[in-house]
Design an enzyme around this catalytic site. Structure first.
Site, PDB file in Angstrom:
ATOM      1  CE  LYS A  20      -2.162  -9.722  55.542  1.00  0.00           C
ATOM      2  NZ  LYS A  20      -0.878 -10.428  55.647  1.00  0.00           N
TER       3      LYS A  20
ATOM      4  CD  GLN B  61       0.657 -13.683  54.333  1.00  0.00           C
ATOM      5  OE1 GLN B  61       0.172 -12.572  54.141  1.00  0.00           O
ATOM      6  NE2 GLN B  61       0.635 -14.279  55.512  1.00  0.00           N
TER       7      GLN B  61
ATOM      8  CG  ASP C 215       3.623  -7.255  57.339  1.00  0.00           C
ATOM      9  OD1 ASP C 215       2.531  -7.023  57.904  1.00  0.00           O
ATOM     10  OD2 ASP C 215       3.808  -8.229  56.585  1.00  0.00           O
TER      11      ASP C 215
END
Ligand code: NAD
Length: 294
Positions: free
Chosen positions: A54, A98, A121
Site C-alpha cells: 500500500k 491493518q 477501507d
C-alpha cells in the site's frame, strides 16, 4: 472455450496512471498531495507485506504516505489514542488500520473509533450503512475492486445469477450487496460454511465470486461451463523452486477450472492489485471532500 483474463495487474496500472495524472495536476496547481496513512500493530508477515504494498502504491501515484508501526504489546487504549490523533490531523486524508489485530484488542471497537470521513477501507458502521442504502460512501476496497474489474472489462451482469461463497464483512457480504444493486443488477445468492449442497448452487452461477479462505477449494465439478470466475483468495504455499520459497495460490483450483470459464481472475494479479487501487481511489475521494470543505 476461450478463457479470457480479468487482468487485475494491467488494469491497476492503468488506473494508477489516471490517479497519478490527477495528483500531478493538483500539485501543479499548488495543492498538497493526498495523504494516506496506515497503522500496523505487531509483525505478522502477511500484514507487513500488505502495508508495504500500500505504501509503495501510494508513492507510485504521488501520494504522501505514512505508516504507524506499533508493537505487538500495544494496548487497546494506546491504539485508540493513535486513531484519535489521525482522526484530527488535517494533513491526513484517510487511514487504514491493518487487520487482523492482536487478540487482546477488540477489532470492532477500533473500527468504530475511525472517523467515517477518513475510513478509506470502508469498514465503519456509518460507511457500511451508507453503502447498503446506496448513499455516497467509502466502499470497502476488495468489493470495490471486484466491481471495477467487472465494469471495466465490460462483463454483462444484469439479470445474471451471481453466487458469492463467503459472507465476511470485508468481502462476501458487501460484494453481494453491491452486485445486487442497480447498475450491476445481478440476482445474488450468498453461500457460507452452513450452506447445504454448495456445489449444486455454485453450478448455477453465471458469475462465481469465491471468498472462502481455503486453498484451491473450488474444483471443476462446482463450476458451470462459461462462467465468469472471480477468485478473491490469497494463500502462500511453500515452493522450493521459487526464489522467495513460496508461491501464491487462490481459493480456486485454477489448473482445472480456468479452461471451463469465459473470464477468470488470476491469482496473483487478479483481485489483489484492484484492492490496493480502490484504497487509493477512496483516499483521493477523501482528499477532494476535505479540500472542498476548506
Ligand atoms: P473469512 O475467513 O472472514 O470468511 C470466509 C467465509 O467463507 C466465511 O463467511 C465462511 O462462512 C465461508 N466458508 C468457510 N468455509 C466454507 C465452506 N466449507 N463452504 C462455504 N463457505 C465457507 O475470509 P475473508 O476475509 O472474506 O477472505 C477470504 C479470502 O480472501 C482469504 O483467502 C483472504 O486472504 C482473501 N482476501 C483477499 C483480498 C484481496 O485483496 N485479494 C482481500 C481480502 C481477503
Amino acid at each position: 472455450m476461450t478463457t479470457q483474463l480479468l487482468d487485475g495487474k494491467a488494469l491497476a496500472l492503468q488506473i494508477k496512471d489516471e490517479i497519478a495524472g490527477e495528483v500531478r495536476r493538483l500539485t501543479a496547481e499548488g495543492h498538497r498531495a493526498p495523504h494516506l496513512a496506515a497503522v500496523i500493530v505487531g509483525s505478522d508477515g502477511a500484514s507487513m507485506t500488505y502495508v508495504a504494498n500500500k505504501e509503495k502504491s501510494s508513492h507510485e501515484v504521488g501520494f504522501t504516505s505514512s505508516v504507524y508501526r506499533m508493537g505487538e504489546g500495544t494496548s487497546e487504549k494506546q491504539l485508540l489514542e493513535t486513531i484519535e490523533f489521525l482522526n484530527n490531523d488535517p494533513d491526513i486524508d484517510g487511514f487504514i488500520v491493518q487487520l487482523p489485530l492482536p487478540k487482546h484488542i477488540d477489532e470492532q471497537k477500533i473500527i468504530n473509533a475511525i472517523s467515517p470521513e477518513k475510513d478509506v477501507d470502508g469498514f465503519t458502521p456509518v460507511n457500511i450503512g451508507r453503502m447498503v442504502l446506496g448513499e455516497d460512501c467509502f466502499v470497502p476496497a476488495t468489493p470495490m475492486g471486484i466491481c471495477t474489474l467487472l465494469r471495466r472489462y465490460g462483463i454483462e451482469t444484469a439479470g445474471k445469477h451471481c453466487v458469492v461463497i463467503g459472507r465476511s464483512n470485508i468481502v462476501g457480504t458487501p460484494v453481494a450487496n453491491l452486485l445486487s444493486r442497480k447498475g450491476f443488477d445481478c440476482t445474488v445468492t450468498i453461500c457460507h460454511s452452513r450452506t447445504h449442497n454448495l456445489a449444486e448452487l455454485t453450478r448455477q452461477a453465471d458469475i462465481l465470486v469465491v471468498a472462502i479462505g481455503r486453498p484451491e477449494f473450488v474444483t471443476a465439478d462446482m463450476v458451470k461451463p462459461g462462467a465468469v470466475l472471480v477468485d478473491v483468495g490469497i494463500h502462500r504455499v511453500e515452493d522450493s523452486t521459487k526464489k522467495n520459497g513460496y508461491r501464491v495460490i487462490g481459493d480456486v483450483k485454477h489448473s482445472e477450472v480456468d479452461p471451463m470459464c469465459s473470464w477468470v481472475t488470476p491469482v496473483p494479479g487478479g483481485v489483489g492489485p484492484l484492492t490496493i487501487v480502490s484504497l487509493l481511489e477512496n483516499t483521493l475521494k477523501a482528499y477532494r471532500r476535505s479540500m472542498s470543505k476548506r
